[in-house]
Structures are given as structure tokens and as C-alpha cells.
Design an enzyme around this catalytic site. Sequence first.
Site, PDB file in Angstrom:
ATOM      1  N   THR A   1      25.342 -15.153  -0.121  1.00  0.00           N
ATOM      2  CA  THR A   1      25.583 -15.081  -1.568  1.00  0.00           C
ATOM      3  C   THR A   1      26.486 -16.232  -2.005  1.00  0.00           C
ATOM      4  O   THR A   1      27.228 -16.791  -1.198  1.00  0.00           O
ATOM      5  CB  THR A   1      26.274 -13.745  -1.957  1.00  0.00           C
ATOM      6  OG1 THR A   1      26.452 -13.695  -3.380  1.00  0.00           O
ATOM      7  CG2 THR A   1      27.623 -13.566  -1.292  1.00  0.00           C
TER       8      THR A   1
ATOM      9  N   ASN B   1      28.329 -15.536  -4.739  1.00  0.00           N
ATOM     10  CA  ASN B   1      29.194 -14.786  -5.649  1.00  0.00           C
ATOM     11  C   ASN B   1      30.376 -14.165  -4.883  1.00  0.00           C
ATOM     12  O   ASN B   1      30.241 -13.156  -4.201  1.00  0.00           O
ATOM     13  CB  ASN B   1      28.353 -13.698  -6.325  1.00  0.00           C
ATOM     14  CG  ASN B   1      29.111 -12.940  -7.386  1.00  0.00           C
ATOM     15  OD1 ASN B   1      30.334 -12.806  -7.313  1.00  0.00           O
ATOM     16  ND2 ASN B   1      28.391 -12.432  -8.364  1.00  0.00           N
TER      17      ASN B   1
ATOM     18  N   GLU C   1      14.563 -16.610  -3.782  1.00  0.00           N
ATOM     19  CA  GLU C   1      14.398 -15.452  -4.670  1.00  0.00           C
ATOM     20  C   GLU C   1      12.992 -15.372  -5.233  1.00  0.00           C
ATOM     21  O   GLU C   1      12.555 -16.252  -5.966  1.00  0.00           O
ATOM     22  CB  GLU C   1      15.439 -15.521  -5.791  1.00  0.00           C
ATOM     23  CG  GLU C   1      15.914 -14.125  -6.150  1.00  0.00           C
ATOM     24  CD  GLU C   1      17.179 -14.111  -7.000  1.00  0.00           C
ATOM     25  OE1 GLU C   1      17.059 -13.865  -8.201  1.00  0.00           O
ATOM     26  OE2 GLU C   1      18.269 -14.338  -6.449  1.00  0.00           O
TER      27      GLU C   1
ATOM     28  N   ASP D   1      21.034  -7.736  -3.995  1.00  0.00           N
ATOM     29  CA  ASP D   1      20.545  -8.108  -5.312  1.00  0.00           C
ATOM     30  C   ASP D   1      20.890  -6.981  -6.270  1.00  0.00           C
ATOM     31  O   ASP D   1      20.711  -5.808  -5.938  1.00  0.00           O
ATOM     32  CB  ASP D   1      19.038  -8.359  -5.286  1.00  0.00           C
ATOM     33  CG  ASP D   1      18.650  -9.319  -6.401  1.00  0.00           C
ATOM     34  OD1 ASP D   1      19.089 -10.477  -6.356  1.00  0.00           O
ATOM     35  OD2 ASP D   1      17.952  -8.901  -7.346  1.00  0.00           O
ATOM     36  N   SER D   2      21.424  -7.337  -7.426  1.00  0.00           N
ATOM     37  CA  SER D   2      21.856  -6.287  -8.347  1.00  0.00           C
ATOM     38  C   SER D   2      21.534  -6.683  -9.777  1.00  0.00           C
ATOM     39  O   SER D   2      21.235  -7.845 -10.061  1.00  0.00           O
ATOM     40  CB  SER D   2      23.356  -6.033  -8.178  1.00  0.00           C
ATOM     41  OG  SER D   2      24.062  -7.247  -8.147  1.00  0.00           O
TER      42      SER D   2
ATOM     43  N   ASP E   1      30.893  -6.389 -16.347  1.00  0.00           N
ATOM     44  CA  ASP E   1      31.933  -5.351 -16.213  1.00  0.00           C
ATOM     45  C   ASP E   1      32.617  -5.004 -17.547  1.00  0.00           C
ATOM     46  O   ASP E   1      32.895  -3.828 -17.797  1.00  0.00           O
ATOM     47  CB  ASP E   1      33.000  -5.771 -15.185  1.00  0.00           C
ATOM     48  CG  ASP E   1      32.563  -5.485 -13.762  1.00  0.00           C
ATOM     49  OD1 ASP E   1      31.561  -4.765 -13.581  1.00  0.00           O
ATOM     50  OD2 ASP E   1      33.217  -5.986 -12.825  1.00  0.00           O
TER      51      ASP E   1
ATOM     52  N   LYS F   1      36.508   1.301  -9.805  1.00  0.00           N
ATOM     53  CA  LYS F   1      35.150   0.763 -10.000  1.00  0.00           C
ATOM     54  C   LYS F   1      34.295   1.073  -8.768  1.00  0.00           C
ATOM     55  O   LYS F   1      33.162   1.523  -8.886  1.00  0.00           O
ATOM     56  CB  LYS F   1      35.186  -0.752 -10.266  1.00  0.00           C
ATOM     57  CG  LYS F   1      33.767  -1.318 -10.361  1.00  0.00           C
ATOM     58  CD  LYS F   1      33.643  -2.814 -10.518  1.00  0.00           C
ATOM     59  CE  LYS F   1      32.161  -3.206 -10.463  1.00  0.00           C
ATOM     60  NZ  LYS F   1      31.892  -4.630 -10.510  1.00  0.00           N
TER      61      LYS F   1
ATOM     62  N   HIS G   1      27.419   0.944  -8.487  1.00  0.00           N
ATOM     63  CA  HIS G   1      26.149   0.781  -7.769  1.00  0.00           C
ATOM     64  C   HIS G   1      26.395   0.115  -6.412  1.00  0.00           C
ATOM     65  O   HIS G   1      25.819   0.486  -5.408  1.00  0.00           O
ATOM     66  CB  HIS G   1      25.212  -0.052  -8.646  1.00  0.00           C
ATOM     67  CG  HIS G   1      25.837  -1.318  -9.193  1.00  0.00           C
ATOM     68  ND1 HIS G   1      27.081  -1.328  -9.799  1.00  0.00           N
ATOM     69  CD2 HIS G   1      25.429  -2.611  -9.189  1.00  0.00           C
ATOM     70  CE1 HIS G   1      27.375  -2.569 -10.163  1.00  0.00           C
ATOM     71  NE2 HIS G   1      26.393  -3.362  -9.796  1.00  0.00           N
ATOM     72  N   ARG G   2      27.312  -0.873  -6.401  1.00  0.00           N
ATOM     73  CA  ARG G   2      27.612  -1.590  -5.145  1.00  0.00           C
ATOM     74  C   ARG G   2      28.330  -0.653  -4.180  1.00  0.00           C
ATOM     75  O   ARG G   2      28.080  -0.660  -2.985  1.00  0.00           O
ATOM     76  CB  ARG G   2      28.468  -2.832  -5.467  1.00  0.00           C
ATOM     77  CG  ARG G   2      28.622  -3.805  -4.318  1.00  0.00           C
ATOM     78  CD  ARG G   2      29.049  -5.181  -4.795  1.00  0.00           C
ATOM     79  NE  ARG G   2      28.023  -5.789  -5.622  1.00  0.00           N
ATOM     80  CZ  ARG G   2      28.081  -5.884  -6.946  1.00  0.00           C
ATOM     81  NH1 ARG G   2      29.145  -5.461  -7.615  1.00  0.00           N
ATOM     82  NH2 ARG G   2      27.071  -6.394  -7.629  1.00  0.00           N
TER      83      ARG G   2
HETATM   84  P1  IMP Z   1      22.180 -11.494  -8.543  1.00  0.00           P
HETATM   85  O1  IMP Z   1      22.215 -10.228  -7.740  1.00  0.00           O
HETATM   86  O2  IMP Z   1      22.847 -12.622  -7.835  1.00  0.00           O
HETATM   87  O3  IMP Z   1      20.791 -11.804  -9.009  1.00  0.00           O
HETATM   88  O4  IMP Z   1      23.086 -11.302  -9.839  1.00  0.00           O
HETATM   89  C1  IMP Z   1      23.249 -10.089 -10.434  1.00  0.00           C
HETATM   90  C2  IMP Z   1      23.905 -10.247 -11.790  1.00  0.00           C
HETATM   91  O5  IMP Z   1      23.993  -8.928 -12.366  1.00  0.00           O
HETATM   92  C3  IMP Z   1      25.332 -10.759 -11.737  1.00  0.00           C
HETATM   93  O6  IMP Z   1      25.407 -12.142 -11.888  1.00  0.00           O
HETATM   94  C4  IMP Z   1      25.990 -10.027 -12.928  1.00  0.00           C
HETATM   95  O7  IMP Z   1      25.740 -10.720 -14.122  1.00  0.00           O
HETATM   96  C5  IMP Z   1      25.232  -8.707 -12.953  1.00  0.00           C
HETATM   97  N1  IMP Z   1      25.944  -7.722 -12.126  1.00  0.00           N
HETATM   98  C6  IMP Z   1      25.571  -7.185 -10.931  1.00  0.00           C
HETATM   99  N2  IMP Z   1      26.498  -6.335 -10.467  1.00  0.00           N
HETATM  100  C7  IMP Z   1      27.491  -6.347 -11.359  1.00  0.00           C
HETATM  101  C8  IMP Z   1      28.742  -5.680 -11.417  1.00  0.00           C
HETATM  102  O8  IMP Z   1      29.176  -4.931 -10.520  1.00  0.00           O
HETATM  103  N3  IMP Z   1      29.484  -5.932 -12.499  1.00  0.00           N
HETATM  104  C9  IMP Z   1      29.081  -6.763 -13.512  1.00  0.00           C
HETATM  105  N4  IMP Z   1      27.937  -7.415 -13.503  1.00  0.00           N
HETATM  106  C10 IMP Z   1      27.141  -7.213 -12.422  1.00  0.00           C
END
Ligand code: IMP
Length: 190
Positions: free
Chosen positions: A8, A10, A37, A66-67, A145, A165, A170-171
Site C-alpha cells: 500500500t 497509504n 488494480e 481495498d476499501s 473520516d 474508530k 470496516h478495517r
Molecule cells: P483504496 O483502498 O486505496 O482504493 O482507497 C480507499 C479510499 O477510500 C481511501 O483513499 C479513502 O478515501 C476511503 N477510505 C477507505 N477507508 C477509509 C477510512 O477508514 N476512513 C476514511 N476514508 C476511507
Amino acid sequence: MVSILFITNNEHKVEEANRILSPFGVRLEMSPQKKVEIQSDSLVKIAKYAALMAAKKLKSPLLVEDSGLFIKTLNGFPGPFSSYVQKTIGCEGILKLLQGREDRDAVFRCAVAFWSPSLGIHTFQGRSLGRISLSVRGHAGFGFDPIFVPSGEDLTFAEMPPEQKDRFSHRGAAFRAFGSWLSSKNIAKP
Ligand code: IMP
């Protein structure tokens, strides 16, 4: 401690996942590879494909997450496009899209795909039901958030202490499912 690569870019995700996984004796090392992706509305498919691609290259235990945020009245938008939508229109843009709408129900979803040479590929999911707030509130966390209030609560994710949180997120759900599954395998090194 079991060490696993987390593919990742992030760092917020890494921080959250490590907080959630530390009671399970798992430590994630951030590996900012380019994630392959695919276009899909299934977070599980996206995470699984990216994990298998990374596995071909790295051949050591790894995971991909992925979220996304799915808003009911917008038919699930931004969903798999959450990252792009966050970077472009941001929280304020989402609030504008919802102006005048009564139904503010939304759900955060998270899919985790884990791969190791001995255990193969496995996926885990978590979700957090809630609603989009009327204004941007709070400074903690990342992404959406400041506009997401989990069900039964008044504070946005960005107004809560991180551990709170994690309890609702979800995480939190997806990584706890992964952590207890890995513990059930009773192995020192996957
Ligand atoms: P990806 O999984 O890298 O495609 O990015 C998921 C995107 O969903 C993130 O960049 C956020 O904008 C949003 N996102 C996913 N999880 C969270 C969270 O726990 N808090 C806030 N935004 C989230």
C-alpha cells in the site's frame, strides 16, 4: 511477532492495521509497490487480484487491502472509486452531492487479501454501517473520516480517539477476522 508485507501507499492504513493486529502478534511492514488494480465493483476481487500479482513478484507473505465508502442514495458511489473521489472532490464535494437529501445512509467496506507460500490466498471482509454527517467534523484519521458517523454514535470517525474508530470500523472488522484466522493456524511463520 509474525512479519507480513502490506502492499500500500497509504500510511494511515498501515498505522490502523498494525494497531488492530498487534494483539494477534502480527506486524505489517509497509511495502509501497505499485498495486495492480483491476476495474471491478467488488473490493474482494480487486484486493485478491492485486495480492496474487504481488505474490508472483515478491514470493513472501503479504497482504493487500481495498476499501471504500458506499453511499446508499448515490447508488453506492464512490465505492471502488473512493480514493480518486477523495482526491478530487473530497469531503466537501460529497456533502454537496447530498445537499437536500434526507437519506444519508452509507457503509464503509474493507476487503483484505492475504497470500503466503504455505497458506495460499485467503480473503477477509469488514463493514461499518453509518451515515454521512451534515458538515465536515474532526481532524483525526484520513479520507472520509470527517463526514462518516457510525450507527448509534454522534461523533464522526475523525472526532473519535483512534481505538474507538477501530472498534467500529470496516478495517477493524476485516483485520480482526484476519488476525484470529491466522492465530487459528497456530504457526510462527506463514
Ligand atoms: P483504496 O483502498 O486505496 O482504493 O482507497 C480507499 C479510499 O477510500 C481511501 O483513499 C479513502 O478515501 C476511503 N477510505 C477507505 N477507508 C477509509 C477510512 O477508514 N476512513 C476514511 N476514508 C476511507
